[in-house]
Scaffold this active site. Structure first.
Site, PDB file in Angstrom:
ATOM      1  N   GLU A 109      15.982  -3.914 -13.667  1.00  0.00           N
ATOM      2  CA  GLU A 109      15.000  -4.705 -12.921  1.00  0.00           C
ATOM      3  C   GLU A 109      15.600  -5.943 -12.263  1.00  0.00           C
ATOM      4  OE1 GLU A 109      12.709  -2.207 -15.806  1.00  0.00           O
ATOM      5  OE2 GLU A 109      14.573  -3.363 -15.864  1.00  0.00           O
TER       6      GLU A 109
ATOM      7  N   GLU B 132      11.955   1.505 -21.677  1.00  0.00           N
ATOM      8  CA  GLU B 132      10.922   0.751 -22.400  1.00  0.00           C
ATOM      9  C   GLU B 132       9.966   1.705 -23.122  1.00  0.00           C
ATOM     10  OE1 GLU B 132      10.263  -3.396 -20.107  1.00  0.00           O
ATOM     11  OE2 GLU B 132       9.938  -1.637 -18.851  1.00  0.00           O
TER      12      GLU B 132
END
Length: 697
Positions: free
Chosen positions: A125, A105
């Protein structure tokens, strides 16, 4: 130091330096933010470069801060990415080795990205029951394309950078490094130093030809594959927002999804399992830097199903193995079993011929104990009877070189007694593999009273090499897993006495999430194994109550799948469990003989009697010091006994239910005259935790 700052010509280089994977903890985020501000204020700096020290760009969030206030403290990851993205000078991410989670990210927030070949790229995640919460679901679809991004986010699996670079139209990587990454990255930074406007992933359009049809198809597929896990569908909806919403609105939808998932019991269970697996390697009195013994050659005593499976673990890891048997035909069968297993993998495309040949070349066999004398580790996998183990270990004591580790695969027997058969009890340890040994992740490492610390450290390190989850157990009958499963099985037997059919109990357990109910499990393992244990119990613990139904079954010769008859009927060559009229009649007669009128029993009662039996026995194990921590118990059941992952293991599940509620249910079970009231008295640890309002964790 968590991030360094240096100047290379007109480029400021910020290097993440937070071992082992450059986790983006608070101090690291602060250091990166300070570096960006310093570069912004320096007129001589024309571009910035962010990379990672050591063996990773960044693995994402710092797990040491997971769930703590530091994880959200400013600058949080969203704020840091916003700072990078808003920088007035071009920021280049030089990605290598590992780029996952928040690390990816962060890279997506940079203006340019260059990647080394072989970099593992992922947004994992979902494996923690969450979705990427720092813009990953909004930026990756824009940079890579909606479909490949969705596949990565929903699966959480890593993909090699060179494969991602081949995606048509991708904007994830501006360049792949062809030589030294830093040299190529600095060249790119200098090349783009004066280019404006600065490209931002957030300004790209998420590409999807027919979004309505695509996402509906994806919902059907993902929903079917993730029935007990809410995160994959939430991930999908967040990716869909990248197509249907403006970027800022998509970010808000992502954050809402993240917050909703964070409080689900499934995410709690997955995060618990994540940390529990890492905790298994920590042994209170064995420091992480304890010296280990060199293991370059392994011997396995016994070439049966278990011995062959154990051998394959080491062959797969590139370690030479010599298998020993007492008869040539048994040895030949063992070697053939290993070859057949590898050939099956070859046919499925899971193994290449050169790998098969290499592994088989590492295998040798013998009938002579003298031929294994130079092995560094020997594992006994013979019949589960103390006198048989005694004969083997006396021979091993005579022939094995000094310093060799002598391990037993016993599943229930007294390891201390086995160690006393030798003159070197310090070198004896239990390595209890689970069948099929080459597949099951669990390895119970049994620490004897005399087991040396370096022996324990060596076996724990070796378990990692052969890709096992190793859990340390003290010595008791059945260790952690089998001692607990005995109480689970006793409850299953009482349920039959009271009116359940084997199929009803199994259905309830499997609906709860067990991979297999207790009676299907018994048929698979062999009902004669449990029979042998009960016969021993009748002598050693005459006051311990069992249902006699399992003994009656074995007296009929119904040992399970291997005899095509157990609690269920089986057809040759098939594993389908078919209801048996013979068993139904046997149970009817058994109840009549006991004067028991069958009653209707709910699935909830079935499940809670089975699971709370595990919990109470585990509490005894913790009290006695057989298990180090409650999370170790959970790892035993998640990796060895088919306990549902989304429930986190029996101790995690009990905590989610509330220990007070568990004990109240146990008190109700104790009032059942056909159950075992003494067993349902809460273990001292369990009673103490309830009184103190605490949990196992």
């Amino acid at each position: 130091m968590t991030a360094t700052y240096e100047v290379r010509g007109q480029v400021a280089v910020i290097t993440l330096s937070n071992p082992p994977v450059n986790g983006l903890g608070l101090a690291t985020r602060q250091a990166v933010a300070a570096g960006i501000e310093q570069a912004e204020d320096d007129a001589a700096i024309k571009a910035l470069l962010i990379t990672g020290a050591g063996g990773a760009f960044s693995g994402g969030a710092d797990i040491k801060e997971f769930g703590s206030p530091k994880a959200l403290a400013e600058p949080n990851l969203l704020s840091l990415i916003g700072l990078v993205e808003a920088c007035s000078k071009p920021v280049v991410a030089a990605i290598h080795s590992v780029c996952m989670g928040g690390g990816l990210e962060l890279a997506l927030g940079c203006h340019y990205r260059i990647a080394a070949v072989g970099t593992k790229v992922a947004l994992p995640e979902v494996k923690l029951g969450l979705l990427p919460g720092a813009g990953g679901t909004q930026r990756l679809p824009r940079a890579l394309g909606v479909e490949p991004a969705l596949n990565m986010i929903v699966s959480g699996e890593p993909v090699n950078s060179e494969l991602l670079a081949q995606v048509p139209g991708q904007k994830l990587f501006d360049r792949m490094a062809t030589g030294d990454l830093m040299e190529d990255a600095l060249a790119l930074a200098n090349e783009v130093a004066e280019l404006r406007p600065l490209p931002r992933v957030r300004d790209l359009k998420a590409r999807c030809a027919n979004p309505d049809a695509f996402f509906q198809f994806a919902r059907n597929m993902v929903g079917a594959q993730s029935r007990n896990f809410p995160a994959p569908l939430r991930c999908l909806e967040a990716v869909a927002a990248s197509v249907s919403m403006k970027f800022e609105d998509g970010i808000k939808a992502e954050r809402a999804g993240f917050a909703a998932l964070m409080v689900t019991p499934e995410s709690g269970a997955l995060r618990h399992a994540f940390f529990a697996e890492r905790a298994t390697t920590k042994i209170a009195d064995v420091p992480g830097d304890t010296p280990t013994r060199k293991i370059a050659k392994v011997a396995v005593i016994g070439a049966g199903t278990m011995g062959a499976g154990i051998s394959m673990n080491f062959l797969n890891a590139g370690l030479p193995v010599v298998m020993l048997e007492t008869r040539q035909e048994a040895l030949d069968r063992g070697v053939a079993t290993i070859r057949k297993s590898y050939e099956a993998q070859l046919k499925k495309g899971k193994l290449k011929q050169d790998k098969l040949d290499a592994r088989m070349a590492l295998l040798s066999s013998t009938l002579n104990y003298a031929d294994i004398a130079d092995a560094d580790l020997v594992i006994e996998a013979v019949f589960e009877e103390l006198s048989v183990k005694q004969a083997v270990f006396k021979q091993l004591d005579e022939v094995m070189k000094p310093g060799a580790i002598l391990a037993s695969n016993t599943s229930t027997l007294d390891l201390n007694a086995i160690a006393r058969f030798t003159k070197r009890p310090q070198d004896v340890i239990g390595m209890h593999f689970f069948s099929p040994a080459q597949v099951m992740k669990l390895l119970e490492v049994v620490r004897g009273a005399a087991t040396a610390k370096d022996v324990l450290a060596t076996v724990m390190a070796l378990a990692k090499k052969i890709r096992k989850t190793a859990v340390v157990s003290g010595v008791c009958d059945g260790f952690i897993g089998n001692r607990m499963i005995e109480q689970y099985s006793r409850q299953a037997g009482f349920l039959l006495d009271e009116g359940c059919s084997p199929a009803q109990v199994d259905r309830a357990a499997e609906k709860f999430g067990f991979a297999m109910g207790p009676f299907r499990m018994g048929d698979l393992a062999g009902n004669d194994i449990g029979w042998a244990i009960r016969k021993r119990r009748y002598q050693e613990k005459p006051n311990l109550r069992y249902s006699k139904s399992a003994d009656l079954l074995c007296e009929l010769g119904r040992f399970g799948q291997k005899t095509q008859a157990g609690w269920y009927d089986y057809q040759a060559g098939k594993r389908d469990a078919l209801p048996s009229s013979v068993v139904a009649e046997m149970l009817d007669k058994h109840r009549a003989a006991l004067g028991i009128k069958p009653r209707q029993i709910s699935d909830d009662e079935i499940v809670h009697r089975l699971v709370y039996a595990l919990v109470n026995e585990a509490a005894h194990l913790l009290e006695e010091g057989i298990a180090q921590r409650a999370s170790d118990v959970d790892m035993v059941y998640l990796t060895g006994y088919g306990f549902p992952l989304w429930r986190g293991g029996p101790m995690c599940y009990a905590g989610q239910i509330g220990l007070f509620n568990v004990v109240q249910a146990m008190k109700r079970f104790a009032k059942n005259p056909l159950d075992d009231a003494e067993f349902w008295q809460p273990a001292p640890l369990l009673a103490r935790l309830v009184a103190e309002g605490k949990n196992f964790s």
